[in-house]
Design an enzyme around this catalytic site. Sequence first.
Site: not given
Ligand code: TRP
Ligand code: ZN
Length: 871
Positions: A267-271, A303-304, A307, A326
Amino acid sequence: MRTETPPIIRLTDYRVPDFLIDHVDLDFRLQPERTMVTSRLAMRRNPAGRPDASLVLDGDDLTLTGLAVDGAPVPAQAYNATRDSLSIDGLGDRFTLTVETEINPAANTKLMGLYRSNGVYCTQCEADGFRRISYFLDRPDVMSTWRVRMEAEKAEAPLLLSNGNPVESGEITGTGRHYAVWDDPHKKPCYLFALVAGDLDAFTGSHLTPSGRKVTLNVYVEKGKAERAAYAMDALIRSMRWDEQAFGREYDLDLFNIVAVSDFNMGAMENKGLNIFNDRYILASPETATDQDYHNIEAIVAHEYFHNWTGNRITCRDWFQLCLKEGLTVFRDQEFSSDERSRPVERIANVQTLRAAQFVEDAGPLAHPVRPQTYKEINNFYTATVYNKGSELIQMIRLLIGPEAFRAGMDLYFERHDGEAAVVEQFIQCFADVSGRDFAPFMRWYDQAGTPVVTVTSNHNPETGRYTLHFRQETRPTPGQPEKHPQVIPIRLGLIGEDGTELAPDELFVLEGETGSRSFTGLTQRPIPSLFRGFSAPVKVVIDRKEGDLLTLARHDVDPFNRWQALQDAATDLLTRSVRAIGEGKAPLDSTRLAEAVASLIAGSQQDPAFAALAIGLPTEGDLAREIATEIDPEAIGLAIDHLRRAMGRLVREPASRAYDTLSQPVPFSPDGTSAGRRALRAQLLRYIVAADPEGGARVALGQYEQANNMTDRVAALTALLPCEGPEREAALAAFEKAYGADALILDMWFALQARVPGSGSVARVRALTAHPKFTLANPNRARSLIATFANGNLRGFHAADGSGYQLVAEIIDALDARNPQIAARMATAFRTWRNLESGRREKAGSVLRTLAGKANLSRDLGDILERTLS
Ligand code: TRP
Ligand code: ZN
């Protein structure tokens, strides 16, 4: 079979790192097929590590092009580099390591590490993707400050982004290239590193935090689509405000960037400071997105963002602690949605998801604890158990100690562990400290897999007025855990009289041992217990109920969740008995009483349309399969549901048509929860109308399709048409493709709709669609829209009696595995219930799975899922 078996990683083997990386200095010379990465690491030995250890850095598919310690090249005999590790001997206590690698983003089909999506360079490093960029200590407990320089072709990538703040930029004269330098002052592990370089448009906003920091906000999207980022921006600003109020947490940089890309594994990533999203969860307009899309965008943006505190500032010591960030962050985004929309409606939707995804996972071969003890491939543990059950555990903690102590515990957690890589025990200790409660027994929820079953019996003596509820809990064995111990189970309950009056007010009863009971006095009227209000614990409840009692609860319970649950239970009971009857060659059961209850709900549905939409919705095929649990016959399940919908449709036709017409007054589109609720109710009513009279109903649905001023109503019309065999359905689907097929996200909806068409031809339809010119396995959204939707959302199709559905999905998984193992493995989890099928299908699914597992060169991801599924 695969030749090498991957090592098992165990929580009990955790060791602190032997080396630490204080600062990371990265330099990227970006080119599509040949990107040079120079990494300068300010390192030292960890005083807590092993004193003479050699340095072993992680890699994955890397080519080393240079290596120096304190500026001097390392002699060949002092190091050993392979594609997936780099070890160096004879290092001192403190040194700068320079590592040069060469990578090929254009050839990166796994979408982990640095890759190209639609001509945009982007990264995905969680869980262990950074090691595909450079050799590193790729583990979350190694936290560093970062400085990143990027250079790229200016025409191709005018935008250069990384974590933190931009500090410098300029042209490289005479080359057509330019560069930018970013600095992130917050310590972070490498899984939170991100880089984006490309040509994108921005939707810009800003937010002023309570302490007076003015934060610039950008949502970057594909060129020409900036207006479609407006809702994501709105959701971001509301999330920031909510976290300030609900948790006292504010943002900690002057800039927050979101980038939407079209090729993304999840879905997405919290960088840190640079969230990267699947564009499905950013782009929205009334014409292109459904209410479900709007809801998902709001929840995932939140959510992101959340984080930033729960995940980034406090991260995980190791990947076994994944639920620490998570589960907690899902809890936070669910709370946010509940405050922004309707709390009961959100609760019901979340429980539907939990049961459909997590209960099923917990009941099969892939069951694992919220905090696993071992893994072979961490990517396979981003599961409904870690995320959704993980969130339920937080919900129970709040219930057990109350909202004030919960908030105090969270405050303590932020205060105590900010800047650290923590473990679950440290989190739980905060709640123990603020409440004085002993949380040792509660830890079992983290360590024990399986869904507890709570059996409830009762006795009532009308003479003495004494009423007692008896509870007994049991958890069935799961893989690797034959013995189960009792869980701490918070039960919110109350008593309702047969006349609907409240006989005992809402209270919390905590079941701590295997059995427990709660007695009431002064009850001359027979009480109907309302149990697990608000779904107070993630358990299954077994209780012998009369249909009449369920319908009384459905009408009179003070808890809206349980009013919904009561009707679902009544429908589920009817359906399971009908499935049995069909299996014995008998007619399905009569549904008049249930229909009366639904009719009266429809009549009063203007009060709370969003709730009514859920309450009148019938259990899904998946719900019923889960309920039946063994010797599942998907065909009989489908028939029973079709029959019930038809019979009920006929009985509720009048109030349904009336309510449908009232809701059909044209109104301007607004994505808020109340407006979405009215559309959801209208969609449910339409499904009954079509079931009652397919021909007339199809005309109503087509009318809705043609008159719709938004995508939600359009997709609802098509969904209602799916069971109607005949030219109208095909014509409508063709028209939809023609009108909207140029937009990738809408074309995904079209593939997903087709994947859901029920009936015997569905396997052939899906197979034919795999040859559609716009179908591709290269884009995860596209592959999922057709194949995962078919495997998870079309019970009768996937489980076609001849096994052709299994065959088709297995072929796709095999083809996907070579390109993107993470997506292939995820798709394979559709087979996780195969042992619960009736024998014919079980045999066919088993044989397809064994063939797949026997292929050469299976990825670790897919191999792990297949091995556990078959065990
Ligand atoms: N940490 C991300 C979230 O929960 C999800 C995530 C974990 C992710 N591994 C990933 C997204 C690999 C893309 C690819 O918001
Ligand atoms: Zn997450």
